[in-house]
Scaffold this motif. Sequence first.
Motif, PDB file in Angstrom:
ATOM      1  N   THR A   8     -12.190  13.934 -11.792  1.00  0.00           N
ATOM      2  CA  THR A   8     -12.276  13.063 -10.618  1.00  0.00           C
ATOM      3  C   THR A   8     -11.125  13.380  -9.669  1.00  0.00           C
ATOM      4  OG1 THR A   8     -11.002  11.384 -11.772  1.00  0.00           O
ATOM      5  CG2 THR A   8     -13.396  11.184 -11.883  1.00  0.00           C
ATOM      6  N   LEU A   9     -11.205  12.823  -8.472  1.00  0.00           N
ATOM      7  CA  LEU A   9     -10.179  13.065  -7.457  1.00  0.00           C
ATOM      8  C   LEU A   9      -8.865  12.386  -7.835  1.00  0.00           C
ATOM      9  CD1 LEU A   9     -12.137  12.445  -4.133  1.00  0.00           C
ATOM     10  CD2 LEU A   9     -11.071  14.604  -4.820  1.00  0.00           C
ATOM     11  N   ALA A  10      -7.768  13.126  -7.695  1.00  0.00           N
ATOM     12  CA  ALA A  10      -6.465  12.518  -7.918  1.00  0.00           C
ATOM     13  C   ALA A  10      -5.894  11.988  -6.608  1.00  0.00           C
ATOM     14  CB  ALA A  10      -5.508  13.545  -8.530  1.00  0.00           C
ATOM     15  N   GLY A  11      -6.236  12.655  -5.523  1.00  0.00           N
ATOM     16  CA  GLY A  11      -5.686  12.266  -4.218  1.00  0.00           C
ATOM     17  C   GLY A  11      -6.281  10.963  -3.709  1.00  0.00           C
ATOM     18  N   GLU A  12      -5.648  10.428  -2.673  1.00  0.00           N
ATOM     19  CA  GLU A  12      -6.038   9.119  -2.179  1.00  0.00           C
ATOM     20  C   GLU A  12      -7.252   9.191  -1.245  1.00  0.00           C
ATOM     21  OE1 GLU A  12      -3.381   7.246   0.531  1.00  0.00           O
ATOM     22  OE2 GLU A  12      -4.359   5.305   0.294  1.00  0.00           O
ATOM     23  N   VAL A  13      -8.136   8.228  -1.408  1.00  0.00           N
ATOM     24  CA  VAL A  13      -9.237   8.047  -0.467  1.00  0.00           C
ATOM     25  C   VAL A  13      -8.919   6.786   0.317  1.00  0.00           C
ATOM     26  CG1 VAL A  13     -11.709   7.636  -0.204  1.00  0.00           C
ATOM     27  CG2 VAL A  13     -10.871   9.084  -2.072  1.00  0.00           C
ATOM     28  N   ALA A  14      -8.747   6.949   1.632  1.00  0.00           N
ATOM     29  CA  ALA A  14      -8.343   5.797   2.440  1.00  0.00           C
ATOM     30  C   ALA A  14      -9.494   5.367   3.334  1.00  0.00           C
ATOM     31  CB  ALA A  14      -7.128   6.151   3.288  1.00  0.00           C
ATOM     32  N   LEU A  15      -9.580   4.064   3.540  1.00  0.00           N
ATOM     33  CA  LEU A  15     -10.660   3.520   4.365  1.00  0.00           C
ATOM     34  C   LEU A  15     -10.045   2.686   5.473  1.00  0.00           C
ATOM     35  CD1 LEU A  15     -13.692   2.752   4.826  1.00  0.00           C
ATOM     36  CD2 LEU A  15     -13.310   0.846   3.261  1.00  0.00           C
ATOM     37  N   ARG A  16     -10.514   2.894   6.691  1.00  0.00           N
ATOM     38  CA  ARG A  16     -10.080   1.989   7.754  1.00  0.00           C
ATOM     39  C   ARG A  16     -11.239   1.645   8.676  1.00  0.00           C
ATOM     40  NH1 ARG A  16      -8.165   6.989   9.887  1.00  0.00           N
ATOM     41  NH2 ARG A  16      -8.781   7.201  12.068  1.00  0.00           N
ATOM     42  N   VAL A  17     -11.197   0.401   9.136  1.00  0.00           N
ATOM     43  CA  VAL A  17     -12.205  -0.078  10.079  1.00  0.00           C
ATOM     44  C   VAL A  17     -11.761   0.331  11.467  1.00  0.00           C
ATOM     45  CG1 VAL A  17     -13.164  -2.179  11.122  1.00  0.00           C
ATOM     46  CG2 VAL A  17     -12.991  -1.979   8.636  1.00  0.00           C
ATOM     47  N   THR A  18     -12.709   0.827  12.277  1.00  0.00           N
ATOM     48  CA  THR A  18     -12.329   1.311  13.607  1.00  0.00           C
ATOM     49  C   THR A  18     -12.986   0.523  14.733  1.00  0.00           C
ATOM     50  OG1 THR A  18     -14.115   2.917  13.461  1.00  0.00           O
ATOM     51  CG2 THR A  18     -11.919   3.671  12.820  1.00  0.00           C
ATOM     52  N   ALA A  19     -14.068  -0.157  14.435  1.00  0.00           N
ATOM     53  CA  ALA A  19     -14.749  -0.927  15.480  1.00  0.00           C
ATOM     54  C   ALA A  19     -15.648  -1.979  14.845  1.00  0.00           C
ATOM     55  CB  ALA A  19     -15.596  -0.011  16.359  1.00  0.00           C
ATOM     56  N   SER A  30      -8.679  -6.999  18.005  1.00  0.00           N
ATOM     57  CA  SER A  30      -7.870  -8.002  17.303  1.00  0.00           C
ATOM     58  C   SER A  30      -8.662  -8.725  16.212  1.00  0.00           C
ATOM     59  CB  SER A  30      -7.323  -9.028  18.297  1.00  0.00           C
ATOM     60  OG  SER A  30      -8.386  -9.764  18.866  1.00  0.00           O
ATOM     61  N   VAL A  31      -9.966  -8.482  16.097  1.00  0.00           N
ATOM     62  CA  VAL A  31     -10.696  -9.132  15.001  1.00  0.00           C
ATOM     63  C   VAL A  31     -10.468  -8.411  13.674  1.00  0.00           C
ATOM     64  CG1 VAL A  31     -12.503  -9.973  16.557  1.00  0.00           C
ATOM     65  CG2 VAL A  31     -12.923  -7.937  15.173  1.00  0.00           C
ATOM     66  N   PHE A  32      -9.875  -7.228  13.710  1.00  0.00           N
ATOM     67  CA  PHE A  32      -9.571  -6.619  12.420  1.00  0.00           C
ATOM     68  C   PHE A  32      -8.126  -6.149  12.363  1.00  0.00           C
ATOM     69  CE2 PHE A  32      -9.849  -2.230  13.903  1.00  0.00           C
ATOM     70  CZ  PHE A  32     -10.767  -2.294  14.948  1.00  0.00           C
ATOM     71  N   GLU A  36      -3.608  -5.864   7.023  1.00  0.00           N
ATOM     72  CA  GLU A  36      -4.146  -6.857   6.092  1.00  0.00           C
ATOM     73  C   GLU A  36      -5.450  -6.378   5.474  1.00  0.00           C
ATOM     74  OE1 GLU A  36      -3.053 -10.095   5.500  1.00  0.00           O
ATOM     75  OE2 GLU A  36      -1.304 -10.082   6.794  1.00  0.00           O
ATOM     76  N   ARG A  37      -6.056  -5.356   6.059  1.00  0.00           N
ATOM     77  CA  ARG A  37      -7.376  -4.862   5.659  1.00  0.00           C
ATOM     78  C   ARG A  37      -8.418  -5.986   5.648  1.00  0.00           C
ATOM     79  NH1 ARG A  37      -4.128  -3.246   2.028  1.00  0.00           N
ATOM     80  NH2 ARG A  37      -5.248  -4.321   0.366  1.00  0.00           N
ATOM     81  N   VAL A  38      -8.446  -6.694   6.770  1.00  0.00           N
ATOM     82  CA  VAL A  38      -9.370  -7.814   6.910  1.00  0.00           C
ATOM     83  C   VAL A  38     -10.092  -7.726   8.246  1.00  0.00           C
ATOM     84  CG1 VAL A  38      -9.536 -10.330   7.173  1.00  0.00           C
ATOM     85  CG2 VAL A  38      -8.023  -9.368   5.442  1.00  0.00           C
ATOM     86  N   VAL A  39     -11.384  -8.025   8.239  1.00  0.00           N
ATOM     87  CA  VAL A  39     -12.144  -8.207   9.471  1.00  0.00           C
ATOM     88  C   VAL A  39     -12.470  -9.685   9.558  1.00  0.00           C
ATOM     89  CG1 VAL A  39     -14.253  -7.631  10.732  1.00  0.00           C
ATOM     90  CG2 VAL A  39     -13.195  -5.925   9.228  1.00  0.00           C
ATOM     91  N   ALA A  40     -12.105 -10.309  10.687  1.00  0.00           N
ATOM     92  CA  ALA A  40     -12.352 -11.748  10.845  1.00  0.00           C
ATOM     93  C   ALA A  40     -13.542 -11.942  11.768  1.00  0.00           C
ATOM     94  CB  ALA A  40     -11.108 -12.436  11.416  1.00  0.00           C
ATOM     95  N   LEU A  41     -14.667 -12.291  11.192  1.00  0.00           N
ATOM     96  CA  LEU A  41     -15.887 -12.365  12.001  1.00  0.00           C
ATOM     97  C   LEU A  41     -16.041 -13.688  12.731  1.00  0.00           C
ATOM     98  CD1 LEU A  41     -18.603 -10.525   9.909  1.00  0.00           C
ATOM     99  CD2 LEU A  41     -17.419  -9.767  11.969  1.00  0.00           C
ATOM    100  N   HIS A  42     -15.178 -14.633  12.420  1.00  0.00           N
ATOM    101  CA  HIS A  42     -15.355 -15.932  13.058  1.00  0.00           C
ATOM    102  C   HIS A  42     -14.393 -16.119  14.227  1.00  0.00           C
ATOM    103  CE1 HIS A  42     -17.236 -19.765  13.310  1.00  0.00           C
ATOM    104  NE2 HIS A  42     -16.132 -20.451  13.103  1.00  0.00           N
ATOM    105  N   THR A 150      -8.714 -15.367  12.273  1.00  0.00           N
ATOM    106  CA  THR A 150      -7.730 -14.297  12.441  1.00  0.00           C
ATOM    107  C   THR A 150      -7.786 -13.389  11.221  1.00  0.00           C
ATOM    108  OG1 THR A 150      -6.128 -15.831  11.532  1.00  0.00           O
ATOM    109  CG2 THR A 150      -6.080 -15.493  13.911  1.00  0.00           C
ATOM    110  N   PRO A 151      -7.567 -12.087  11.426  1.00  0.00           N
ATOM    111  CA  PRO A 151      -7.698 -11.153  10.319  1.00  0.00           C
ATOM    112  C   PRO A 151      -6.492 -11.134   9.397  1.00  0.00           C
ATOM    113  CG  PRO A 151      -7.162  -9.954  12.320  1.00  0.00           C
ATOM    114  CD  PRO A 151      -7.271 -11.397  12.703  1.00  0.00           C
TER     115      PRO A 151
END
Lengths: 325, 295
Positions: A8-19, A30-32, A36-42, A150-151
Amino acid sequence: MKVFPYRTLAGEVALRVTAVKQDQKDLHTSVFSGDERVVALHQVERDDWTYARIGVTATLPVKELDEGPWQDVSVVLVLTEKATNARTTAVLRPRGSDNAEWTGRIRLWRAAHRSQAELSVSVVATVDGVPGRIIGGSEDNWVVDLTARTPVRRRELQINEVDFATGSEEWLRPFKDAPWIVETSGDLPTVHLNTGFEGVSELLNSGGAPLERAVRDMLATQIATDIWTAVFHSAVSDLELDEEGNPEWPGGWRDAVLRGMLSDVLPGMSGIDALSEIHARRRESSGWNELQPRISYAAGRRAKVARNLGTAIRVLDASQKASKA
Amino acid sequence: MTDKPEPLPDRLALLSDINAVKHIGMGVRSGRENPPYIELGRQVTSLPDDDVRLRVEPVRDLIDDVMHLYPPAERTRADAWLAPRLHATLRLTRREAADEAMWNHLALAVAPDYLVWRHLPAKGKDGLPPMVSASRFRGAHYTQGFSRLWWAAELFRNGADYAPAVVACGNQDVLNTLLRLDIIDHRPTAQAMIRLVADGVARTGREVNALATVANAAAGTLLYDVLAEDDDWYGDALEAWVAGADSAPVVSRRRLPDGPADDPVSAPAVDTLAERFRELFQDAPVRGRTAPPEG
C-alpha cells in the motif's frame, strides 16, 4: 494497525475542498475551512435547498505511485453519513501532467443527509492482478456539517440555554427545578441549561471579580463532571456487538469519550482490550461497582475538577482573609 | 396484554429519548402495563401539521391489519408484509427517518401493542417474566421495532421494487445480520447479498453470518464502489414521491406497493458482486458445514 496482504501507499494522500455550490449558486469560500476541514452548509441559513455540490482536489504521492507495483490507479471521493446510511462516491480525474493532483466534485442531497457527513478519498488500484484494491486514502477527513453556520469542528458538546418551565421543549418541564440536565442520546451530548433557574446562566456567563470567577468555574466544573459521567455511561451501555459478541467501537462522540476515558478507568489496558473488559464488567455486573470511583475520577479529570477546585479554594481563602482583615 | 392507545394521537410527533426511556419499564416491556398515553401526549414535540404523511391513522390501520392477518405463531413472517407497506405509507426521506424521536413516538404512543405482539419472547430470562427487549422501543436503526422495518425496505429496495426487501425481511437472520453492516449502504452490495439469499445459497443463520463476515472482511481491502459502480442517485424521484403523498391511495394490502421511482441498481454491478460473494462464500468456514457445497 491494519495489515494488507499487498503493498500500500506509504506517502500521504491529502484532500482539500476547493469550492461549494448550493443548488445552482456558488457559495463564498468562507463556508469551508481547510484548517478545520469542515464545510458549513448552514451558513446561508436556508432550509429550502435541494443539494450541495462540493469540489475537491486530492494530492497523491506521485513519485511513489510511479515506482510502485500498482496499475489502473483510480481516486474515489466518498461521502457518507452514519445516521442516514448514506453513501455516495465520485471518481476524481488527474489534472496536469504529473498526476499528482486529482480533482472532481460530489453531490450531497439534502434529503439523504441529516447532520454531519464525512468526506474522504480512497486510492484504488489493480495489485497482483486483483482489481479494486484499496492502496491508500486520506487520513484527515472532512466533515460536511448541514447544521453549522461557521466551518469549525463541532464541540463534543452542545449547550442549549432554555427556560425549562416555559420553553418550547415540553419534555423539559418536569425538570424545571433542576439547573441543568444532561442528555446523551442523539448525535451529540447536550447540556440543557435552565435559564428559568435564577442566576445559573448569569453566573456561568459572568466574569469580573476573582470570587465570582471561582464560583463560576466551580459550577462549570460540576456541570462538566456530570456530563462526562453521563456520556461515559451512555457510551458503555450503547455498545454494539459483532457476530462473535465482541464489542465494537461505537463511532462518533461515543468513540471519542471511550478512547479518552478508558485509559483512566482501566489503567494499564489498551484499546480493544479495555473496551471488551468494560463491556464484560457492565454486562456481568461483576466489578462494575468497583469501577465507579475510577469513572468518577476519569470524569473529574476531564472536567478539570482539581484545577478549578484548587483555584476556588485559593480564591475563597484569599477573600475570607480579606474580609477578616 | 398491552391495549391499543387510547386516546390515539392524530399525528406522528417526536418523543425525545429521555422521555421515551423512562416509560420503557418492565411493566410496559412485559405487556402487563400500558404506557401512560395521556402523559405521553404532553411530552411530545409536534411536527408541522400540514403534512399528510404524519397522519397516524394510515399507519395504525396497517398495524391493525398485520396483527389480524398473521396469527401469533407466524408473527415473524409479518415483517416481510409490513416493511414495504410501512415504507410506502410513511413516504419519509432518509433525513426524516434518521430522527429516532419519531420512531420512539410510534413505539410508545401509537403502537406499543404491536411491539408486544411481535417481539414478546415465549420465556423470560433470569426468573423474570417474558419481556420485549428495550431496544425494540428505542434503539438503533437495525433493532428498533419500526425503524428496522423502514430501513430494511429503504436499504434493500431496488428502485421502486420492494421485492428484494421482502426477501430480506423474510429471513430474520438477514434482517438481524445484514441490516447492521455498513457495506450495504452501497446499493449493488445490498442487492448482491440479497440475491444469494434469494437463490438459496445462504439461507440458515450460520450461512448468512458467514456471508456477512466474508463480504465485510473483503471490503477491508476492496472498494466495491469501484468493482461494481452504481449510477449516481438523483433526488428528483424521491421528491416527487414525497410530494405525491397528498393524492396517494391507501397502500394495497394484497399487492406489493411501489416505492419511490429511483433508477434501479445497475444490473451488471449486482452480477459482478454476486459472483464475487458466491466465490468468497464457497471458501468461507460455516459452522456445521463439513464440506464446501458443489460449485
